[in-house]
Design an enzyme around this catalytic site. Sequence first.
Site, short mmCIF file in Angstrom:
data_model
loop_
_atom_site.label_atom_id
_atom_site.label_comp_id
_atom_site.label_asym_id
_atom_site.label_seq_id
_atom_site.Cartn_x
_atom_site.Cartn_y
_atom_site.Cartn_z
N LYS A 78 26.88 -5.17 -13.68
CA LYS A 78 25.53 -5.92 -14.80
C LYS A 78 26.04 -6.34 -15.63
O LYS A 78 25.62 -6.22 -16.76
CB LYS A 78 24.46 -4.64 -14.82
CG LYS A 78 24.05 -3.24 -14.12
CD LYS A 78 23.24 -1.95 -14.64
CE LYS A 78 23.08 -1.43 -14.38
NZ LYS A 78 22.42 -0.10 -14.50
N ASP B 153 19.63 7.86 -15.16
CA ASP B 153 17.94 8.07 -14.80
C ASP B 153 18.06 8.82 -13.85
O ASP B 153 16.42 9.19 -14.49
CB ASP B 153 17.62 6.35 -15.11
CG ASP B 153 18.31 5.98 -13.88
OD1 ASP B 153 19.56 6.58 -12.63
OD2 ASP B 153 17.93 4.68 -13.34
#
Length: 497
Positions: A195, A230
């Site tokens: 990312k 997550d």
Amino acid sequence: MGKVAVGATVVCAAAVCAAAALVVRHRIRSSGRWTRAMAILENFKEKCGTPIGKLRQVADAMTVEMHAGLASEGGSKLKMLISYVDNLPTGDEKGLFYALDLGGTNFRVLRVLLGGKGKHIINQEFDEVAIPPHLMTGNSEELFDYIAAALAKFVATEGDGFHPAPGRQRELGFTFSFPVRQLSISSGTLIKWTKGFNIEDVVGQDVVGELTKAMEKIGLDMRVAALVNDTIGTLAGGRYCNQDVIASVILGTGTNAAYVERAHAIPKWHGLLPKSGEMVINMEWGNFRSSHLPLTEYDEELDVESLNPGEQIFEKIISGMYLGDIVRRVLCRMAEEAAFFGDTVPPKLRIPFILRTPDMSVMHDDTSSDLRVVGSKLKDILEISNTSLKMREVIVELCDIVATRGAHLSAAGILGILKKLGRDVRDGKKQKSVIALDGGLYEHYTKFRISMESTLKELVGEEVAEHIVFEHSNDGSGAGAALLAASHSQYLGVEES
């Protein structure tokens, strides 16, 4: 005069015949183009087929890979990572807990006040902080110092009722959404950055150690109680509200699943068995691969051109990052080989990822009689105007093919988990199997969600389906991480004074 009139009549007749011939030729050519376009669509539809028999084969393959991944490291395309989460929230947790959610160009800091038995989350607050670009490629100390300073600033704004019990250290759940080799519930080394981050001196280091050093440096007395991702946070959030939650699935830009495994069913676990007898497994199911997956040449091209060829094949056919681009690729082929949009291929149609899945979802959901939403999306995103209703109907059908395949395969993946846990058959106990779900694809793409849920019910049959429940578990990376800090607190079992 008569000769001139006759000549003029002959010329006019010839012109009319020529014009008629042109119209006929145009119609024949158009009809030939349309036939070719429909052949491309039908061929794609056939290759994307997910009959119930094939979905059962995919589910069986998922279960086999789960067993292999639990048996040994590297034994399967599924990593089946041991999360060290052996205590999921019960709903009885009480007190103030923090979370740090780092997974992109922004990070969030949260605090959650838990009320204990039956009271759940009394209050929560958060702040979002942008990471300056130079820190994403700088050094470890600069990045973690910046994060610790933001945390300290947030702690300083604790209002009434938001203070920890006297004499207690603040505790934090750290959601770190990058590839990590977990070493314990509260430590893990960074495998690689993604990312847009690239800080060499953090790779191979314990990210909790780096954050702790930075907090100690500025006198922030806070302990990282849990390092999670997550998907596991979503499982924790789901379990906190409902003790029947057995698994979580993220269907968003990417996809993953986690579930609660019996500790004695993990051959590669060599430590002491946890008191709870359970261990949460992070499947990393996006990397699942099987010969039973209905892959097409468009999927293969997308994979070859991707940043990680040969990896994350399951993710590339079911997640939000890729669905819109598969639609674009098929449309591009129809434009190139069947002149679907006219004699030239619209230039924007050649740009990868220009058609995003949220736009695909809006077109798929268009209920207007003339499909005007489809028309305006084509015009705004791809600069394609003057599309006929017939063409728009084809585009809706193409969205349906791609979304249906993704939804059906997601259902097959969930069935694989249920099979592994023996929850795919009637057992007389009538216990509920609740799946906690999160992610934009699940939350916002209604047709995808409905198709996935109905397909799983069809796969397990009516009697078992009665005991399978889907629940939306929001903000696993934030509140879920704080809940895991609570369920792994150093003060568990200690009464508040």
